[in-house]
Design a protein around this motif. Sequence first.
Motif, mmCIF file in Angstrom:
data_model
loop_
_atom_site.group_PDB
_atom_site.id
_atom_site.type_symbol
_atom_site.label_atom_id
_atom_site.label_comp_id
_atom_site.label_asym_id
_atom_site.label_seq_id
_atom_site.Cartn_x
_atom_site.Cartn_y
_atom_site.Cartn_z
ATOM 1 N N GLY A 27 16.360 42.915 5.620
ATOM 2 C CA GLY A 27 17.767 42.511 5.248
ATOM 3 C C GLY A 27 17.909 41.824 4.048
ATOM 4 N N VAL A 28 17.090 41.120 3.438
ATOM 5 C CA VAL A 28 16.815 40.435 2.426
ATOM 6 C C VAL A 28 16.532 41.203 1.163
ATOM 7 N N ALA A 29 15.428 41.813 1.278
ATOM 8 C CA ALA A 29 14.703 42.481 0.123
ATOM 9 C C ALA A 29 15.616 43.703 -0.346
ATOM 10 N N THR A 30 15.674 44.598 0.518
ATOM 11 C CA THR A 30 16.400 45.820 0.016
ATOM 12 C C THR A 30 17.644 45.728 -0.442
ATOM 13 N N THR A 31 18.590 44.861 -0.123
ATOM 14 C CA THR A 31 19.977 44.576 -0.191
ATOM 15 C C THR A 31 19.828 43.877 -1.743
ATOM 16 N N ALA A 32 19.198 42.785 -2.008
ATOM 17 C CA ALA A 32 19.229 42.121 -3.068
ATOM 18 C C ALA A 32 18.792 42.840 -4.179
ATOM 19 N N GLU A 33 17.739 43.642 -4.072
ATOM 20 C CA GLU A 33 17.206 44.491 -5.234
ATOM 21 C C GLU A 33 18.018 45.573 -5.595
ATOM 22 N N THR A 34 18.674 46.050 -4.380
ATOM 23 C CA THR A 34 19.600 47.374 -4.787
ATOM 24 C C THR A 34 20.829 46.515 -5.782
ATOM 25 N N ILE A 35 21.595 45.443 -5.466
ATOM 26 C CA ILE A 35 22.439 44.686 -6.296
ATOM 27 C C ILE A 35 21.949 44.528 -7.588
ATOM 28 N N VAL A 36 20.683 44.016 -7.721
ATOM 29 C CA VAL A 36 20.144 43.755 -9.193
ATOM 30 C C VAL A 36 20.062 44.998 -9.910
ATOM 31 N N TRP A 37 19.670 46.231 -9.224
ATOM 32 C CA TRP A 37 19.674 47.476 -9.991
ATOM 33 C C TRP A 37 21.088 47.925 -10.562
ATOM 34 N N ILE A 38 22.134 47.608 -9.735
ATOM 35 C CA ILE A 38 23.462 47.900 -9.854
ATOM 36 C C ILE A 38 24.100 47.107 -11.054
ATOM 37 N N PHE A 39 23.775 45.916 -11.338
ATOM 38 C CA PHE A 39 24.104 45.203 -12.265
ATOM 39 C C PHE A 39 23.670 45.344 -13.558
ATOM 40 N N PHE B 64 16.571 59.881 13.756
ATOM 41 C CA PHE B 64 16.603 58.749 14.821
ATOM 42 C C PHE B 64 16.010 57.630 13.965
ATOM 43 N N ARG B 65 15.147 57.818 12.988
ATOM 44 C CA ARG B 65 14.467 56.724 12.324
ATOM 45 C C ARG B 65 15.374 56.209 11.303
ATOM 46 N N LYS B 66 16.547 56.447 11.146
ATOM 47 C CA LYS B 66 17.545 56.098 10.019
ATOM 48 C C LYS B 66 17.755 54.505 10.087
ATOM 49 N N CYS B 67 17.984 53.822 9.062
ATOM 50 C CA CYS B 67 17.859 52.666 9.142
ATOM 51 C C CYS B 67 19.007 51.879 9.873
ATOM 52 N N ILE B 68 18.730 51.024 10.956
ATOM 53 C CA ILE B 68 19.605 50.334 11.851
ATOM 54 C C ILE B 68 20.757 49.871 11.115
ATOM 55 N N GLY B 69 20.458 49.138 9.934
ATOM 56 C CA GLY B 69 21.224 48.092 9.402
ATOM 57 C C GLY B 69 21.872 48.783 7.914
ATOM 58 N N ASP B 70 22.134 49.938 7.924
ATOM 59 C CA ASP B 70 22.446 50.809 6.789
ATOM 60 C C ASP B 70 24.083 50.296 6.228
ATOM 61 N N ALA B 71 24.832 50.202 7.236
ATOM 62 C CA ALA B 71 25.935 49.880 7.131
ATOM 63 C C ALA B 71 26.297 48.520 6.919
ATOM 64 N N PHE B 72 25.563 47.757 7.324
ATOM 65 C CA PHE B 72 25.678 46.158 7.176
ATOM 66 C C PHE B 72 25.267 45.884 5.856
ATOM 67 N N GLY B 73 24.103 46.564 5.390
ATOM 68 C CA GLY B 73 23.593 46.472 3.974
ATOM 69 C C GLY B 73 24.635 46.910 2.996
ATOM 70 N N GLN B 74 25.177 48.021 3.343
ATOM 71 C CA GLN B 74 26.331 48.465 2.146
ATOM 72 C C GLN B 74 27.459 47.530 2.214
ATOM 73 N N THR B 75 27.715 47.016 3.303
ATOM 74 C CA THR B 75 28.765 46.111 3.351
ATOM 75 C C THR B 75 28.713 44.893 2.466
#
Length: 435
Positions: free
Chosen positions: A251-263, A383-394
């Motif tokens: 929940g911390v790593a993938t979200t934070a790193e995606t935001i860094v890439w976007i900026f 059925f292996r799709k990340c359970i937190g995908d909507a949370f992370g994108q929000t």
Amino acid sequence: MITAPGGLPLAGHALDLLRRPLEFLTELRELGDVVKFRIGPLQTYLLTSPDAVREVQITQRTAFGKGGAVMDRSRVVVGNGLATADGEEHRKHRKMMQPAFHHTRIAGYTEVMAARAVERAASWLPRTEISLSDEMHAVSADMLSRTLITSGADVSAVLSTAVPELVGGLGRRILLPFDWAHRVPLPVNRRYDAAKAQLGDLVRRTIAEYRADPGDRGDLMSMLLAARDEQGAPMSDEELYDEIITIMIGGVATTAETIVWIFHVLASHPDVEKRLQAEVDEVLAGRTVTYADLPRLEYLKRVIAEALRRYPPAWMVSRRTTREVEVAGELIPAGSDVFFSPHVLHHDPRSFPRPYEFDPDRWLPERAGESPRHAYIPFSTGFRKCIGDAFGQTEIMTVLAAVTARWQLRQVGEPVARCDLTYRLKECVMRVEPR
């Protein structure tokens, strides 16, 4: 079956994977849908086409268990959490955790996320330089500690420092599969061991705190303590430990790193930045973003989708065959390690024309169906799709909206892209400029 050329007698292709992983895997894609290569003495297989990945994730999923280098190394830290669990245990725990990620819950989380994002952005000073990676890990850790695990312990401070260290250490252990190298008392290994111990202690203290006061706090942890499986049994402390530490790291790593890439992208693509600023100004009109605003931020969603295509945090995934299986016309023996790379799939010109061009409009409704369905898998699929995908994108949307409304970030120096457990930017320094 085609075998990758080169390789060393003892290391195989491990050094190629360590030194130039994305280039190496992309070169293998040109050899075929299934390519054999070696990591040390281990014979492994890379699947390079959307159809082959669909077989692993959907049509023949029972032939592929959660194993291989990525999963085996990750289990050392996260045990049998949702990301690494297999079979019935995965199904049971996913069902118990799913309510915490329902859209009605995420709507409630959005208010907290937006407030924290605005507060963080307001703390920056004009024309100062910030370590964007440190800032975004801190923001993401803060949001998680106020939504999913609202513990009295200092969750945010521990997560923001321990998670990046663990991600880097796990990546080294995956790409350099020689255990002796990671037991040498070098500073990098000591930092990894300290971060692992620190995070483990935090999770154990958090579980004890919630056990002592088991009331509903409206967060994931409370729901997990109250949840019962189909036989009426609760999660044990060991099961809770594995699930919570998995959520903390993912929940911390993938979200934070995606935001860094976007900026990073916005700083070098003024046309994209201007369109994004205009949309945020029009939709929000100076307000803090709400859950109801998110569907109207259409260009922002396309920017995020394109960033996840160009820079997928989970750049490589591993599985292990449970039986002999035929994939794309090639037989893979039982017990074999099988890899596929979202990065390789996302940059295949057969699926995405001009794959290295950042083009959010490729995700317009009239264009989004041009690529094969399983060519784009930033959150996995089936059925292996990340359970937190909507949370992370929000979370990503709230941070981008809060920062873009107030600032424009300018790159200082040239950051270094790294493939560890995730694909991330290291040493990304930005100068904060008022709009």
